[in-house]
Design an enzyme around this catalytic site. Sequence first.
Site, PDB file in Angstrom:
ATOM      1  N   SER A 231      -6.740  -1.792   3.098  1.00 57.99           N
ATOM      2  CA  SER A 231      -6.357  -2.592   4.267  1.00 57.99           C
ATOM      3  C   SER A 231      -7.466  -3.545   4.666  1.00 57.99           C
ATOM      4  CB  SER A 231      -6.085  -1.691   5.468  1.00 57.99           C
ATOM      5  OG  SER A 231      -5.045  -0.820   5.210  1.00 57.99           O
TER       6      SER A 231
ATOM      7  N   HIS B 184      -1.331  -6.088   3.504  1.00 55.52           N
ATOM      8  CA  HIS B 184      -1.358  -5.828   2.059  1.00 55.52           C
ATOM      9  C   HIS B 184      -0.516  -6.890   1.368  1.00 55.52           C
ATOM     10  CE1 HIS B 184      -3.034  -1.653   1.919  1.00 55.52           C
ATOM     11  NE2 HIS B 184      -2.826  -1.814   3.214  1.00 55.52           N
TER      12      HIS B 184
ATOM     13  N   HIS C 189       1.301   3.481  -0.669  1.00 53.34           N
ATOM     14  CA  HIS C 189       0.936   4.655   0.127  1.00 53.34           C
ATOM     15  C   HIS C 189       2.029   5.705   0.054  1.00 53.34           C
ATOM     16  CE1 HIS C 189      -1.407   1.364   2.001  1.00 53.34           C
ATOM     17  NE2 HIS C 189      -2.330   2.287   2.147  1.00 53.34           N
TER      18      HIS C 189
ATOM     19  N   TYR D 216       2.881   7.534   2.469  1.00 55.66           N
ATOM     20  CA  TYR D 216       3.677   7.503   3.712  1.00 55.66           C
ATOM     21  C   TYR D 216       4.790   6.456   3.675  1.00 55.66           C
ATOM     22  CZ  TYR D 216       0.680   3.556   5.089  1.00 55.66           C
ATOM     23  OH  TYR D 216      -0.002   2.369   5.116  1.00 55.66           O
ATOM     24  N   GLU D 217       4.722   5.538   2.712  1.00 51.93           N
ATOM     25  CA  GLU D 217       5.799   4.554   2.592  1.00 51.93           C
ATOM     26  C   GLU D 217       7.030   5.178   1.954  1.00 51.93           C
ATOM     27  OE1 GLU D 217       4.305   0.325   1.541  1.00 51.93           O
ATOM     28  OE2 GLU D 217       2.743   1.670   0.808  1.00 51.93           O
TER      29      GLU D 217
ATOM     30  N   ALA E   2      -9.844   1.546   4.246  1.00 49.37           N
ATOM     31  CA  ALA E   2     -10.288   1.595   5.635  1.00 49.37           C
ATOM     32  C   ALA E   2     -10.088   3.039   6.076  1.00 49.37           C
ATOM     33  CB  ALA E   2      -9.453   0.655   6.487  1.00 49.37           C
TER      34      ALA E   2
ATOM     35  N   MET F 124      -5.453   7.452   4.711  1.00 54.68           N
ATOM     36  CA  MET F 124      -4.113   7.792   4.209  1.00 54.68           C
ATOM     37  C   MET F 124      -3.910   7.345   2.760  1.00 54.68           C
ATOM     38  SD  MET F 124      -2.064   6.509   7.581  1.00 54.68           S
ATOM     39  CE  MET F 124      -2.711   6.826   9.246  1.00 54.68           C
ATOM     40  N   SER F 125      -5.003   7.268   2.005  1.00 53.34           N
ATOM     41  CA  SER F 125      -4.877   6.772   0.625  1.00 53.34           C
ATOM     42  C   SER F 125      -5.937   7.440  -0.256  1.00 53.34           C
ATOM     43  CB  SER F 125      -5.074   5.257   0.611  1.00 53.34           C
ATOM     44  OG  SER F 125      -6.397   4.921   0.978  1.00 53.34           O
TER      45      SER F 125
ATOM     46  N   ASN G 244     -12.745   2.469  12.470  1.00 52.87           N
ATOM     47  CA  ASN G 244     -12.595   2.988  13.839  1.00 52.87           C
ATOM     48  C   ASN G 244     -13.157   4.400  13.850  1.00 52.87           C
ATOM     49  OD1 ASN G 244      -9.965   3.406  12.128  1.00 52.87           O
ATOM     50  ND2 ASN G 244     -10.032   5.113  13.569  1.00 52.87           N
TER      51      ASN G 244
ATOM     52  N   HIS H 286      -3.550  -0.032  14.394  1.00 54.62           N
ATOM     53  CA  HIS H 286      -3.731  -0.682  13.094  1.00 54.62           C
ATOM     54  C   HIS H 286      -4.461  -2.021  13.281  1.00 54.62           C
ATOM     55  CE1 HIS H 286      -3.031  -1.421   8.873  1.00 54.62           C
ATOM     56  NE2 HIS H 286      -2.388  -2.544   9.121  1.00 54.62           N
TER      57      HIS H 286
HETATM   58  N1  HPA Z   1      -7.020   7.922  10.444  1.00 59.22           N
HETATM   59  C1  HPA Z   1      -6.292   7.826   9.314  1.00 59.22           C
HETATM   60  N2  HPA Z   1      -6.274   6.737   8.573  1.00 59.22           N
HETATM   61  C2  HPA Z   1      -7.010   5.690   8.963  1.00 59.22           C
HETATM   62  C3  HPA Z   1      -7.785   5.717  10.130  1.00 59.22           C
HETATM   63  C4  HPA Z   1      -7.784   6.905  10.911  1.00 59.22           C
HETATM   64  O1  HPA Z   1      -8.446   7.013  11.964  1.00 59.22           O
HETATM   65  N3  HPA Z   1      -8.385   4.505  10.232  1.00 59.22           N
HETATM   66  C5  HPA Z   1      -8.001   3.783   9.150  1.00 59.22           C
HETATM   67  N4  HPA Z   1      -7.160   4.488   8.387  1.00 59.22           N
END
Ligand code: HPA
Length: 274
Positions: A29, A60, A82, A84-85, A112, A210-211, A234, A246
């Site tokens: 990302s 993306h 991903h 989750y998709e 990320a 998540m990847s 973050n 996001h």
């Molecule tokens: N959690 C999960 N996935 C993420 C995060 C997070 O805080 N930041 C970027 N991708």
Amino acid sequence: MNLNDVKEAAAFLQENIERKPEIGLILGSGLGVLADEIENPVSIGYKYIPHFPESTVAGHKGQLVAGTLEGRQVIAMQGRFHYYEGYTMQQVTFPVRVMKALGIDSIIVTNAAGGINKTFNPGDLMLIDDHINNMGDNPLIGPNDNQMGDRFPDMSKAYDTLFLDHADKCAERIGLTMQHGVYVGNTGPAYETPAEIKMLRAFGGDAVGMSTVPEVTAAAHSGLRVLGISCISNMAAGILDQPLTHDEVIETTEKVKEDFLRFVKEIIRTLPNN
Ligand code: HPA
């Protein structure tokens, strides 16, 4: 994973790519800009490649870009798939198999991630020393094709030690400070709860996303030399008194972009041949 599908996708790409790639890149990302630096690029949308799924997340792009970067032949995924998709683990890792079939021996996987380690700050770059698969699934489940890798692959050095040393030296040379740590792969798409982050910290996690875990598992199975880089976009849930969005993830990756680009380019420029 069907080896014939992999071969068909690779054959299609070979017709369009002039030179054999040696290094694969998976761009997370907000980090897809690296692909824009590739010289003499051949860009191929995922939708045109046989057996490739299509990418759906904002931020993306959804294409493979092959060409020259810092004098080396690379192939980059600008946007990844991903779990989750709704893709299966096999679909998520299909491009890794195809890049391997095209001839890469090394892969740089980026993402990320939320910082679990409280000494981290948004905007930090973290070299992934190891990961925790917290996704409740594994891309290697199902029949094993021995031509692709072992039934029970060793994961004790999934993130190549020499590759990590090389990356550390590159960071030092260009004046960047790297964090190091363990990446936890969660399915998402919901961000974690504060209680989950506490648990993941106790489990030894430093960053969460998540990847990456599926792709690195497939890469290790394929015998690829792997480097993982997280951009801490973050602080994970519950550390700061603010909701996760996001937009924040994309904003931070935007800020680190220049350092990230310099870093990966230096790694590629000076990477010893495998
Ligand atoms: N959690 C999960 N996935 C993420 C995060 C997070 O805080 N930041 C970027 N991708």
